[in-house]
Design an enzyme around this catalytic site. Structure first.
Site, PDB file in Angstrom:
ATOM      1  N   ASP A 235      -1.404   7.681  14.349  1.00  0.00           N
ATOM      2  CA  ASP A 235      -0.530   7.890  13.205  1.00  0.00           C
ATOM      3  C   ASP A 235      -0.228   9.385  13.100  1.00  0.00           C
ATOM      4  O   ASP A 235      -1.138  10.202  12.956  1.00  0.00           O
ATOM      5  CB  ASP A 235      -1.275   7.402  11.944  1.00  0.00           C
ATOM      6  CG  ASP A 235      -0.343   6.918  10.864  1.00  0.00           C
ATOM      7  OD1 ASP A 235       0.721   7.540  10.692  1.00  0.00           O
ATOM      8  OD2 ASP A 235      -0.691   5.934  10.184  1.00  0.00           O
TER       9      ASP A 235
ATOM     10  N   ASP B 240       4.861   8.629  10.586  1.00  0.00           N
ATOM     11  CA  ASP B 240       4.889   8.409   9.143  1.00  0.00           C
ATOM     12  C   ASP B 240       6.206   8.919   8.542  1.00  0.00           C
ATOM     13  O   ASP B 240       6.655  10.018   8.889  1.00  0.00           O
ATOM     14  CB  ASP B 240       3.705   9.190   8.542  1.00  0.00           C
ATOM     15  CG  ASP B 240       3.450   8.866   7.085  1.00  0.00           C
ATOM     16  OD1 ASP B 240       3.231   7.701   6.762  1.00  0.00           O
ATOM     17  OD2 ASP B 240       3.480   9.815   6.262  1.00  0.00           O
TER      18      ASP B 240
ATOM     19  N   GLU C 137       8.146   4.864  10.783  1.00  0.00           N
ATOM     20  CA  GLU C 137       8.129   4.266   9.454  1.00  0.00           C
ATOM     21  C   GLU C 137       9.324   4.819   8.694  1.00  0.00           C
ATOM     22  O   GLU C 137       9.453   6.030   8.521  1.00  0.00           O
ATOM     23  CB  GLU C 137       6.835   4.609   8.713  1.00  0.00           C
ATOM     24  CG  GLU C 137       6.743   3.854   7.394  1.00  0.00           C
ATOM     25  CD  GLU C 137       5.886   4.556   6.354  1.00  0.00           C
ATOM     26  OE1 GLU C 137       5.396   3.874   5.453  1.00  0.00           O
ATOM     27  OE2 GLU C 137       5.734   5.787   6.415  1.00  0.00           O
TER      28      GLU C 137
ATOM     29  N   HIS D  87      -1.405  -0.916   5.057  1.00  0.00           N
ATOM     30  CA  HIS D  87      -2.341  -0.264   4.128  1.00  0.00           C
ATOM     31  C   HIS D  87      -1.670   0.176   2.826  1.00  0.00           C
ATOM     32  O   HIS D  87      -2.348   0.712   1.954  1.00  0.00           O
ATOM     33  CB  HIS D  87      -2.943   0.948   4.834  1.00  0.00           C
ATOM     34  CG  HIS D  87      -1.883   1.956   5.188  1.00  0.00           C
ATOM     35  ND1 HIS D  87      -0.922   1.700   6.157  1.00  0.00           N
ATOM     36  CD2 HIS D  87      -1.593   3.157   4.664  1.00  0.00           C
ATOM     37  CE1 HIS D  87      -0.106   2.731   6.217  1.00  0.00           C
ATOM     38  NE2 HIS D  87      -0.478   3.632   5.324  1.00  0.00           N
ATOM     39  N   ASP D  88      -0.365   0.013   2.710  1.00  0.00           N
ATOM     40  CA  ASP D  88       0.352   0.422   1.486  1.00  0.00           C
ATOM     41  C   ASP D  88       0.787  -0.769   0.643  1.00  0.00           C
ATOM     42  O   ASP D  88       1.367  -0.583  -0.431  1.00  0.00           O
ATOM     43  CB  ASP D  88       1.641   1.192   1.850  1.00  0.00           C
ATOM     44  CG  ASP D  88       1.363   2.547   2.453  1.00  0.00           C
ATOM     45  OD1 ASP D  88       0.315   3.125   2.159  1.00  0.00           O
ATOM     46  OD2 ASP D  88       2.216   3.022   3.232  1.00  0.00           O
TER      47      ASP D  88
HETATM   48  O1  TEU Z   1       4.095   5.719   3.231  1.00  0.00           O
HETATM   49  C1  TEU Z   1       5.418   5.970   2.923  1.00  0.00           C
HETATM   50  C2  TEU Z   1       6.010   5.332   1.735  1.00  0.00           C
HETATM   51  O2  TEU Z   1       7.011   5.789   1.268  1.00  0.00           O
HETATM   52  C3  TEU Z   1       5.448   4.146   1.101  1.00  0.00           C
HETATM   53  O3  TEU Z   1       4.883   3.198   1.871  1.00  0.00           O
HETATM   54  C4  TEU Z   1       4.622   4.548  -0.072  1.00  0.00           C
HETATM   55  O4  TEU Z   1       3.304   4.857   0.252  1.00  0.00           O
HETATM   56  C5  TEU Z   1       4.604   3.408  -1.040  1.00  0.00           C
HETATM   57  O5  TEU Z   1       5.871   2.880  -1.152  1.00  0.00           O
HETATM   58  C6  TEU Z   1       4.183   3.891  -2.375  1.00  0.00           C
HETATM   59  O6  TEU Z   1       4.408   2.890  -3.288  1.00  0.00           O
HETATM   60  C7  TEU Z   1       3.490   6.538   4.174  1.00  0.00           C
HETATM   61  C8  TEU Z   1       2.069   6.095   4.399  1.00  0.00           C
HETATM   62  O7  TEU Z   1       2.073   4.809   4.955  1.00  0.00           O
HETATM   63  C9  TEU Z   1       1.333   6.182   3.097  1.00  0.00           C
HETATM   64  O8  TEU Z   1       0.028   5.675   3.184  1.00  0.00           O
HETATM   65  C10 TEU Z   1       1.324   7.628   2.693  1.00  0.00           C
HETATM   66  O9  TEU Z   1       0.754   7.759   1.418  1.00  0.00           O
HETATM   67  C11 TEU Z   1       2.741   8.221   2.671  1.00  0.00           C
HETATM   68  O10 TEU Z   1       3.497   7.893   3.813  1.00  0.00           O
HETATM   69  C12 TEU Z   1       2.650   9.726   2.643  1.00  0.00           C
HETATM   70  O11 TEU Z   1       2.180  10.216   3.845  1.00  0.00           O
END
Ligand code: TEU
Ligand code: CA
Length: 548
Positions: free
Chosen positions: A95, A196, A249, A323-324
């Site tokens: 990542d 990311d 992503e 994970h989100d």
């Molecule tokens: O996530 C990006 C993102 O915009 C979303 O998935 C966000 O975490 C979610 O919509 C909030 O409600 C990525 C990562 O996957 C996430 O874990 C990180 O916190 C984020 O980037 C920042 O690096």
């Protein structure tokens, strides 16, 4: 092998397996569980960030890109993990959090100390003439996206937490540093990368407010130079490996932009994650709300992305969980009455689509959201910010809690449930996040019954044995059906019809005559009989294949 035939398993290292009793998962824990991973038949393992980090955002606040957080292990552990997975033909996908660094990163600290070279790494602006913030943008974790830059009168941009400072990709030095980071891990044998929020790196020189009344995301998402930066990154790093695999992503993106990122002719990435299908239980596009999900919208979005990406020769990363996200089983299935049926139905839908499927740890045994009752059970900064904001906007404490309960990212981050013990076999210490229903849902119990696990294994094998699945054309089927999501896949004379009942009641479907004589390729009930008029049982899903 092409990534079209691959399946990726995502591990949140903090929650997979703890080997030293500190309650936090570690790399040795993953090494211990390599056999479980290999038994799935997956090709790649995506690991969420394990780099040194203050852990304000669970590792997405990176303070050193080329090292391993001591709590997670050592470089030697990492090398051992790479070797152990390689014995099973499994590669590692790392990542890369390249849109922002932790404010604890040396670059930000040197910028704060006044070094112009490093100040230029970040997006720092003066307030507007009237003293207001440089733009009206909101942080994705709540509050404004600008924070005071040290003791100066300027502000730095943070689209996420206030300790995650956005990098200025317009600066060539930043782009070189980032290629160096990717190359460091390539030097350790890594060939696959997940980038990311990579569609946020193309911010314009002049920053402007976005659509009034929003957090301004349209002003910086899929920005003008993002394609050029990705092409450059590819040339200078992963593009030098013939067999690299990359996924970006993409936050709040469009099909058009994603075709651009993943059409092989553009030389950017192999595939993209988008989240539109996971916003069908948001009221008015707002995450922190509680409404039943909209099945018609879910079907339409899955179909539009399948069709649109195919038309532009792009490629989707297919997923329900990460994970989100709260667990898809709680959102779109029925873990109480139809646990195995709805878990396997959701898996079938994703795995037979055009794209590359991702399985998030625990999904293969039907893990659900935890049964928490208190705000203090939650750890995530986003959940606590959201709870405070909900109270501030007048929601009752009870309602605010219900919303957090259904939407928190911690829902996906509870420890992997290996057995029915007090810590689910995750740790000998106190888990950093508490598991709740391991007495019913755990790997040991699934090994015995194989109702969900076995189905995942079969789906993963099918992708490798059936070019129809990895390469076939996608077409929608019976788009207007109120309960069933259906689609067709075709490759030369071979054809596949996939049907999935998203409801907890039986659903009738008319099968086209040519499929009525077909054979069952896979189903989540072993006694399904193919016929012209079919009645799918609650959450039944199946694939019917027709030979030339
Ligand atoms: O996530 C990006 C993102 O915009 C979303 O998935 C966000 O975490 C979610 O919509 C909030 O409600 C990525 C990562 O996957 C996430 O874990 C990180 O916190 C984020 O980037 C920042 O690096
Ligand atoms: Ca540990």
């Amino acid at each position: 092998m092409s990534f079209h035939e691959s399946v990726v398993y995502q591990i949140y290292p903090k929650s997979f397996r703890d080997t030293n009793g500190d309650g936090v998962g570690d790399l040795r824990g993953i090494i211990e569980k390599v056999d479980h991973i290999a038994s799935l038949g997956v090709d790649l393992v995506w690991l969420n960030p394990f780099y040194p980090s203050p852990q304000r955002d669970n590792g997405y606040d990176v303070s050193d890109y080329c090292a391993i957080d001591p709590a997670m292990g050592t470089i030697a552990d990492f090398e051992e993990l790479v070797a152990r997975l390689a014995e099973h033909g499994i590669g590692i996908m790392l990542d890369m959090v390249l849109n922002h660094t932790s404010t604890a990163h040396e670059w930000f600290q040197r910028a704060l100390a006044g070094e112009q070279h490093y100040r230029d790494y970040y997006i720092i602006r003066s307030p507007r003439p009237d003293g207001s913030l440089p733009t009206s943008w909101g942080s994705k974790f709540g509050g404004p996206a600008w924070a005071p830059f040290g003791e100066t009168s300027d502000y730095f941009l943070h689209l996420f937490d206030v300790t995650q400072a956005d990098l200025d990709w317009r600066n060539p030095a930043v782009r070189q540093e980032m290629a160096k980071v990717v190359n460091f891990w390539r030097g350790k044998g890594v060939k696959a990368f997940r980038f990311d929020v990579i569609n946020l790196i193309g911010k314009a020189a002049e920053l402007v407010d976005g659509t009034p009344g929003t957090d301004g995301r349209d002003a910086y998402t899929d920005g003008p130079q993002v394609h050029e930066y990705l092409q450059e990154l590819r040339r200078n790093s992963f593009g030098q490996d013939q067999d690299s695999v990359t996924v970006g992503e993409m936050s709040s993106t469009s099909i058009e932009a994603c075709v651009g990122y993943s059409n092989p002719d553009n030389g950017e990435l192999d595939m993209v994650f988008n989240f539109h299908h996971l916003k069908v239980d948001y009221a008015n596009g707002q995450k922190w709300t509680l409404v039943p999900y909209d099945l018609a919208a879910l079907k339409r979005i899955l179909d539009e992305w399948a069709v649109g990406m195919q038309a532009g020769n792009g490629w989707n990363a297919l997923f329900w969980n990460n994970h989100d996200q709260p667990r898809a089983l709680d959102r779109f299935g029925d873990p109480v009455n139809f646990h195995a049926e709805s878990a396997t139905m959701l898996a079938t839908v994703i795995h037979l689509l055009r794209g590359t499927p991702y399985v998030y740890m625990g999904e293969e045994i039907g893990m659900t959201d935890p049964e928490y009752t208190l705000m203090s059970d939650y750890v995530d900064v986003e959940a606590h910010n959201a709870y405070a904001e909900l109270l501030a906007t007048g929601e009752s404490a009870e309602r605010a809690f219900q919303i957090v309960h259904s939407k928190a990212r911690d829902n996906a981050r509870t420890p992997m449930q290996w057995d029915d013990g007090p810590t689910a076999g995750f740790t000998d210490g106190i888990p950093w996040l508490r598991p709740t229903n391991q007495d019913r849902i755990n790997v040991a119990a699934e090994q015995d019954s194989e109702r969900i696990l076995g189905h995942y294994r079969r789906l993963i094998q099918l992708r490798k044995s059936e070019p129809l699945i990895s390469e076939g054309r996608y077409e929608s089927f019976d788009a207007g059906h109120e309960a069933v999501f259906g689609y067709l896949r075709t490759l030369q004379q071979r054809r596949l019809l996939v049907l999935a009942n998203f409801r907890g009641e039986p659903a009738g479907v008319q099968i086209p005559p040519e499929y009525a004589d077909g054979t069952l390729l896979i189903g989540n009930h072993d006694d399904a009989v193919v016929s012209r008029e079919m009645t799918l049982r609650p959450y039944e899903a199946l694939g019917i294949v027709v030979e030339p």
